[in-house]
Design a protein around this motif. Structure first.
Motif, PDB file in Angstrom:
ATOM      1  N   GLY A   1      47.425  70.919  -6.623  1.00 24.90           N
ATOM      2  CA  GLY A   1      47.130  72.261  -6.140  1.00 24.90           C
ATOM      3  C   GLY A   1      45.801  72.749  -6.661  1.00 24.90           C
ATOM      4  N   CYS A   2      45.280  73.776  -5.994  1.00 23.43           N
ATOM      5  CA  CYS A   2      44.000  74.335  -6.410  1.00 23.43           C
ATOM      6  C   CYS A   2      43.821  75.731  -5.830  1.00 23.43           C
ATOM      7  N   CYS A   3      42.908  76.474  -6.402  1.00 26.07           N
ATOM      8  CA  CYS A   3      42.453  77.737  -5.829  1.00 26.07           C
ATOM      9  C   CYS A   3      41.125  78.095  -6.472  1.00 26.07           C
ATOM     10  N   ALA A   4      40.383  78.970  -5.806  1.00 28.66           N
ATOM     11  CA  ALA A   4      39.063  79.357  -6.285  1.00 28.66           C
ATOM     12  C   ALA A   4      38.990  80.861  -6.470  1.00 28.66           C
ATOM     13  N   LEU A   5      38.204  81.244  -7.452  1.00 24.42           N
ATOM     14  CA  LEU A   5      37.838  82.638  -7.671  1.00 24.42           C
ATOM     15  C   LEU A   5      36.352  82.726  -7.354  1.00 24.42           C
ATOM     16  N   ILE A   6      36.021  83.466  -6.296  1.00 20.16           N
ATOM     17  CA  ILE A   6      34.634  83.583  -5.861  1.00 20.16           C
ATOM     18  C   ILE A   6      34.148  84.993  -6.167  1.00 20.16           C
ATOM     19  N   ASN A   7      33.015  85.066  -6.858  1.00 19.67           N
ATOM     20  CA  ASN A   7      32.422  86.354  -7.188  1.00 19.67           C
ATOM     21  C   ASN A   7      31.539  86.821  -6.032  1.00 19.67           C
ATOM     22  N   HIS A   8      31.722  88.056  -5.632  1.00 17.86           N
ATOM     23  CA  HIS A   8      30.865  88.695  -4.625  1.00 17.86           C
ATOM     24  C   HIS A   8      30.220  89.917  -5.287  1.00 17.86           C
TER      25      HIS A   8
ATOM     26  N   PHE B   1      40.470  76.548 -10.104  1.00 17.46           N
ATOM     27  CA  PHE B   1      41.633  76.193 -10.908  1.00 17.46           C
ATOM     28  C   PHE B   1      42.381  75.063 -10.219  1.00 17.46           C
ATOM     29  N   LEU B   2      42.846  74.109 -11.025  1.00 15.16           N
ATOM     30  CA  LEU B   2      43.532  72.947 -10.491  1.00 15.16           C
ATOM     31  C   LEU B   2      44.880  72.788 -11.169  1.00 15.16           C
ATOM     32  N   ALA B   3      45.879  72.447 -10.384  1.00 13.13           N
ATOM     33  CA  ALA B   3      47.220  72.164 -10.893  1.00 13.13           C
ATOM     34  C   ALA B   3      47.362  70.646 -10.983  1.00 13.13           C
ATOM     35  N   ILE B   4      47.565  70.162 -12.194  1.00 12.93           N
ATOM     36  CA  ILE B   4      47.667  68.722 -12.447  1.00 12.93           C
ATOM     37  C   ILE B   4      49.118  68.386 -12.784  1.00 12.93           C
ATOM     38  N   ASP B   5      49.671  67.423 -12.059  1.00 12.48           N
ATOM     39  CA  ASP B   5      51.013  66.919 -12.363  1.00 12.48           C
ATOM     40  C   ASP B   5      50.906  66.045 -13.615  1.00 12.48           C
TER      41      ASP B   5
ATOM     42  N   ALA C   1      40.375  82.503  -3.128  1.00 15.79           N
ATOM     43  CA  ALA C   1      40.103  81.706  -1.925  1.00 15.79           C
ATOM     44  C   ALA C   1      40.522  80.254  -2.134  1.00 15.79           C
ATOM     45  N   LYS C   2      40.637  79.569  -1.037  1.00 11.08           N
ATOM     46  CA  LYS C   2      40.877  78.124  -1.037  1.00 11.08           C
ATOM     47  C   LYS C   2      42.082  77.715  -1.880  1.00 11.08           C
TER      48      LYS C   2
END
Length: 154
Positions: A64-71, A52-56, A80-81
Motif C-alpha cells: 500500500g501507499c499514499c502521498a502527502l502533496i504540499n500546495h 508513505f508505504l505499507a510494507i508486509d 493523494a495516490k
C-alpha cells in the motif's frame, strides 16, 4: 504485520505500480497522473510532501501507499495516490496509511488536508470519513474521474 515507512527511491516502482493498478482497474490514467509519476521528487517530495508505504513484514513487499502533496499556493496539503493491493485489502492498511499521513501533516504544521475521490469507490469514501474527512464543494477538481472533494481540518 504491516510497517509504515516513508519514501526511499527503492520504492518508486512500487508506488507507481500500486497506483496504476487501481486507476486502470476503475478508470483510466490521466495526464496529471503521468506527470506525478514522472516527477515524484520535484512534485511531491521536493515541495514539502512525503510518500508513505505499507510494507508486509513477512514478505517485505509493498502492499500500500499514499502521498502527502504540499500546495503552498493554496496553503493546504493533499492526500493523494492512496492505493492498497487487492490481495491486501480489508486489513485496515489504508487506515494505517491515512493515520501516518495525518500525523506527518500535523508535524509539518498543516492546518487543512483535502482529497479528491470518486463515490463509486465506496470503501475509500468510508475510509476517508473514518479518518475525519468531510465532503465539501467540488470546485476545482484536478481529475476527470473525481466526483467528490473532502477536507480535514487539523
Amino acid at each position: 504485520m504491516i510497517t509504515i515507512k516513508t519514501y526511499h527511491e527503492q520504492y518508486q516502482a512500487d508506488f507507481i505500480r500500486l497506483n496504476k493498478e487501481w486507476i486502470e482497474t476503475y478508470f483510466r490514467l490521466e495526464e496529471s497522473d503521468l506527470r506525478t509519476f514522472a516527477n515524484i521528487d520535484s512534485y511531491i517530495l521536493g515541495n514539502g510532501g512525503q510518500i508513505f508505504l505499507a510494507i508486509d513484514d513477512s514478505s517485505g513487499k509493498v502492499v500500500g501507499c499514499c502521498a502527502l502533496i504540499n500546495h503552498p499556493e493554496k496553503n493546504v496539503y493533499e492526500l493523494a495516490k492512496m492505493a492498497v493491493s487487492p490481495k491486501a485489502q480489508g486489513k485496515h492498511i489504508g487506515y494505517k496509511l491515512g493515520l501516518a499521513l495525518i500525523e506527518y501533516a500535523r508535524q509539518m504544521g498543516a492546518k487543512r488536508l483535502y482529497l479528491e475521490g470518486n463515490t463509486h469507490l465506496a470503501a475509500s469514501i468510508h475510509l476517508y470519513r473514518n479518518l475525519g474527512f468531510k465532503e465539501v464543494s467540488l470546485d476545482g477538481s484536478t481529475y476527470d474521474r473525481c466526483d467528490i472533494i473532502m477536507e480535514l481540518d487539523l
